[in-house]
Design a protein around this motif. Structure first.
Motif, PDB file in Angstrom:
ATOM      1  N   ILE A   1      10.929 -40.209 -20.788  1.00 44.82           N
ATOM      2  CA  ILE A   1      10.401 -40.009 -19.219  1.00 44.82           C
ATOM      3  C   ILE A   1       9.039 -39.644 -19.449  1.00 44.82           C
ATOM      4  N   ASN A   2       8.128 -40.129 -19.153  1.00 48.84           N
ATOM      5  CA  ASN A   2       6.095 -39.947 -20.187  1.00 48.84           C
ATOM      6  C   ASN A   2       5.718 -39.558 -18.962  1.00 48.84           C
ATOM      7  N   GLU A   3       6.192 -37.880 -19.858  1.00 47.82           N
ATOM      8  CA  GLU A   3       5.209 -36.188 -19.398  1.00 47.82           C
ATOM      9  C   GLU A   3       4.099 -36.044 -19.129  1.00 47.82           C
ATOM     10  N   CYS A   4       3.550 -37.058 -19.711  1.00 44.78           N
ATOM     11  CA  CYS A   4       1.757 -37.169 -20.268  1.00 44.78           C
ATOM     12  C   CYS A   4       1.284 -37.262 -18.939  1.00 44.78           C
ATOM     13  N   ASN A   5       2.320 -38.879 -18.581  1.00 40.77           N
ATOM     14  CA  ASN A   5       1.597 -39.030 -16.852  1.00 40.77           C
ATOM     15  C   ASN A   5       0.146 -40.598 -17.852  1.00 40.77           C
ATOM     16  N   LYS A   6      -0.271 -40.957 -18.787  1.00 39.97           N
ATOM     17  CA  LYS A   6      -0.862 -41.683 -19.707  1.00 39.97           C
ATOM     18  C   LYS A   6      -0.771 -42.913 -19.098  1.00 39.97           C
TER      19      LYS A   6
END
Length: 197
Positions: free
Chosen positions: A117-122
């Motif tokens: 999962i890309n937790e930083c949403n970057k």
């Protein structure tokens, strides 16, 4: 003068309430509340049935059945009053709904398949799987394609391009994210602007 039977009956009435859902007299110790400030005239059994019916419908965001409450129930606050199997099913459903919103991906290697999962949403492309530590392209959801642009197939390239891609990898050059040209920083500041902008 009150008899003993009448006083016992009066005490029992004061220790009970009528559930607003099942309309049954229930002991005060079975009264549901979010906290000390918002206690409802709903019994634990009815709250459990409400949660079970929502989970059976694959609904994980469950509102309190009290009409004027508006609060969302959480698995942790309801854990003491619901069966452990229902708690696990609800918690798993909340995790799945969270992951689907985050748009995660699975590790593309057959012997791994770890959820990433890309937790930083970057915006990201190259990343390492947290379990097997191998590199993947997060954008394409495939093993890392060094020397290739996203969507480019290795079969569509000629022998010269393949040799050049090996050189890019050997020299540890990188590709410009805008134009895709191979670049190398020899010196100066780290701020680089694409010449095609």
């Amino acid at each position: 003068m009150e008899t003993d039977d009448t006083s016992k009956m009066s005490d029992e009435i004061q220790q009970n309430f009528t559930c607003e859902i099942c309309i049954e007299p229930t002991r005060l110790s079975q009264k549901f509340g979010h906290d000390n400030d918002s206690v409802h005239n709903i019994c634990f059994m009815c709250i459990g049935s409400h949660i079970k019916s929502k989970i059976d419908e694959n609904i994980t965001s469950i509102n309190c059945p009290q009409l004027d409450c508006g609060k969302t129930l959480t698995p942790l606050e309801c854990q003491p009053i619901i069966p452990s199997s229902l708690f696990v099913k609800w918690s798993d459903g909340l995790c799945r709904s969270y992951v689907s919103v985050r748009k995660g991906c699975s590790c593309p290697y057959r012997n791994c398949s770890e959820l990433i999962i890309n937790e930083c949403n970057k915006p990201t492309t190259k990343c390492a799987c947290p379990r097997c530590k191998r590199l993947i392209c997060y954008k394409c959801r495939v093993p890392w394609h060094a020397g290739f642009r996203c969507g480019e197939r290795p079969q569509e390239r000629d022998a010269d391009q393949v040799r050049f891609d090996r050189l890019v990898k050997k020299k540890k050059w990188t590709r410009c994210p805008t134009c895709g040209q191979s670049i190398e920083r020899v010196g100066g500041c780290r701020f680089v602007v694409c010449r095609y902008l």
